[in-house]
Enzyme design. Structure first.
Site, PDB file in Angstrom:
ATOM      1  N   PHE A 169      75.273  60.744  43.650  1.00  0.00           N
ATOM      2  CA  PHE A 169      73.890  60.266  43.986  1.00  0.00           C
ATOM      3  C   PHE A 169      73.148  61.607  43.053  1.00  0.00           C
ATOM      4  O   PHE A 169      73.381  62.741  43.619  1.00  0.00           O
ATOM      5  CB  PHE A 169      73.317  60.349  45.409  1.00  0.00           C
ATOM      6  N   GLU A 180      66.895  68.318  40.597  1.00  0.00           N
ATOM      7  CA  GLU A 180      67.031  68.955  39.485  1.00  0.00           C
ATOM      8  C   GLU A 180      66.644  70.425  39.725  1.00  0.00           C
ATOM      9  O   GLU A 180      66.174  70.877  40.912  1.00  0.00           O
ATOM     10  CB  GLU A 180      65.747  68.522  38.669  1.00  0.00           C
ATOM     11  N   ARG A 222      91.480  83.534  76.686  1.00  0.00           N
ATOM     12  CA  ARG A 222      91.265  85.150  76.512  1.00  0.00           C
ATOM     13  C   ARG A 222      90.910  85.998  77.659  1.00  0.00           C
ATOM     14  O   ARG A 222      90.066  85.657  78.516  1.00  0.00           O
ATOM     15  CB  ARG A 222      90.075  85.451  75.426  1.00  0.00           C
ATOM     16  N   GLN A 255      81.344  83.944  68.293  1.00  0.00           N
ATOM     17  CA  GLN A 255      81.187  85.186  68.940  1.00  0.00           C
ATOM     18  C   GLN A 255      82.141  85.382  70.330  1.00  0.00           C
ATOM     19  O   GLN A 255      82.513  86.453  70.307  1.00  0.00           O
ATOM     20  CB  GLN A 255      79.763  85.192  69.633  1.00  0.00           C
ATOM     21  N   GLU A 297      70.014  67.132  51.553  1.00  0.00           N
ATOM     22  CA  GLU A 297      69.056  65.799  52.038  1.00  0.00           C
ATOM     23  C   GLU A 297      67.923  65.962  52.828  1.00  0.00           C
ATOM     24  O   GLU A 297      67.390  65.267  53.584  1.00  0.00           O
ATOM     25  CB  GLU A 297      70.142  64.861  52.579  1.00  0.00           C
ATOM     26  N   GLU A 322      62.616  72.825  56.778  1.00  0.00           N
ATOM     27  CA  GLU A 322      61.069  72.846  56.468  1.00  0.00           C
ATOM     28  C   GLU A 322      60.612  71.702  56.077  1.00  0.00           C
ATOM     29  O   GLU A 322      59.529  71.056  56.461  1.00  0.00           O
ATOM     30  CB  GLU A 322      60.721  73.937  55.721  1.00  0.00           C
TER      31      GLU A 322
END
Length: 389
Positions: free
Chosen positions: A133, A137, A276, A345, A372, A376
């Site tokens: 696709f 630019e 852990r 973390q 895509e 913002e």
């Protein structure tokens, strides 16, 4: 064991759950051992494997008498989302390979002539042709209407000049759906779309681009690139509309890919928290860890609800889902970044060792907040839809 309770939500039909289970088993069997040292070869291998297994058939419509190669009469957004979520949880490059077959050929599915659909779509569905696709630019990414790549009509041909960049599958694609300015009107109304075969004289790969989570990406250059006028998709001047229609179909699936990454991160975090030892107890026994896991699980379910609402709106309600898809894309990618960060973390120093699953996820998720339509831009789309209504 990943959480599959979301498959019981009312967005889905029974065959969606069957498909998800079959794909999960296929992934566990076929995807381990992908060689990431040669990304181009890995993508070609994955496209071929996905095509041979029939998964790419969900990326294109069936067409009359099955002539276009698809599994269903129309592309089912929920199916594409489930495919992407499942693949992303197992192997990010496999998700990329499937997604680009759909996005790269989507404009042909929507507005291609019968000849173009029958020529390209069956090969996409079988994994025998790699699609791309080509919209962005150097100076026209989020602002698509500002693109400058031009296509002038000369007799029964169009001649393309200009460049495209950030083109996924650039360098390995067999054909590109290219959007260029034809000048019928100013701005977005003067853009048309074309299918350009990769071996067309005048089209060259100007640059290969390396990313933090590698996949085939390139800048394309067009110089006196002549293609048949019959390779135009839809009417002249409809290119911007076609690009937005294509993105509307597949934008929710970007959210689904982010969900797949987030779910894998949660699984890795849970396993680490249980195993852990710290301060004489399991990491999972610490309240800070439990609070983090609670936040991660809520973020994932919230994003999943938005994602599959968007897909359901398109599939079942048969309505435009521009606002819903934008909400899903924004929420899922942003929350997945936070979920993966928290999982890393929990691993401490081991989390940033190259090759660790959470380290790989950390690199893979970052681009999803940009491509895509950056976060913002999604906020602007949501606001525009709210104001319009």
């Amino acid at each position: 064991m990943p959480d599959t309770s979301w498959m019981n939500w009312p967005f889905f039909e029974s065959w969606h759950a069957d498909m998800a289970r079959e794909l999960d088993a296929w992934c566990a069997s076929e995807l381990p051992g992908i060689d990431h040292h040669d990304t181009d070869a890995a993508c070609r291998q994955l496209v071929a494997a996905l095509g041979q297994a029939g998964w790419l058939r969900y990326c294109v419509p069936a067409g009359p008498g099955g002539a276009w190669g698809g599994k269903l009469p129309d592309v089912d957004s929920r199916a594409v989302c489930i495919l992407r979520e499942t693949l992303a949880r197992h192997e990010g490059l496999a998700d990329f390979a499937l997604a680009m077959q759909g996005l790269g050929s989507g404009a042909i599915s929507l507005m291609g002539s019968a000849e173009l659909r029958e020529r390209y779509l069956p090969r996409v569905a079988r994994g025998q042709a790699i699609a791309a696709f080509a919209l962005s630019e150097p100076d026209a990414g989020s602002d698509v209407a500002a693109l400058q790549c031009s296509a002038r009509l000369e007799g029964d041909s169009y001649v393309l000049d200009g460049s495209k960049t950030w083109i996924s599958n650039g360098g390995i694609a067999d054909f590109y759906c290219v959007f260029a300015r034809t000048g019928e009107a100013p701005g977005a109304r003067g853009i048309s779309a074309f299918v350009v075969d990769a071996d067309t004289p005048g089209l060259r790969i100007a640059e290969r681009i390396d990313l933090m989570a590698p996949h085939p990406l390139a800048t394309l250059s067009f110089e006196d690139c002549r293609i048949p006028a019959a390779h135009r998709l839809g009417e002249a001047g409809q290119g911007f509309k076609l690009a937005m229609m294509t993105l509307d179909i597949f934008r929710a699936s970007v959210a689904a890919a982010a969900l797949g990454f987030a779910r894998r991160a949660l699984d890795e975090g849970l396993q680490r928290a249980r195993s852990r030892r710290m301060f004489g107890q399991a990491l999972a026994d610490l309240q800070l860890t439990q609070a983090a896991l609670g936040d991660m699980a809520c973020a994932i379910d919230g994003a999943a609800l938005l994602t599959y609402r968007a897909a359901w709106t398109r599939d079942v309600r048969r309505e435009r889902s521009t606002r819903e898809a934008a909400m899903a894309k924004m929420a899922a990618t942003e929350s997945a970044q936070q979920v993966i960060d928290r999982a890393l973390q929990m691993f401490g120093g081991a989390g940033v060792v190259s090759g660790q699953p959470v380290e790989k996820l950390y690199r893979e998720i970052r681009a999803l907040r940009i491509y895509e339509g950056a976060t913002e831009v999604q906020k602007l789309i949501i606001a525009r839809e709210l104001l319009k209504n």
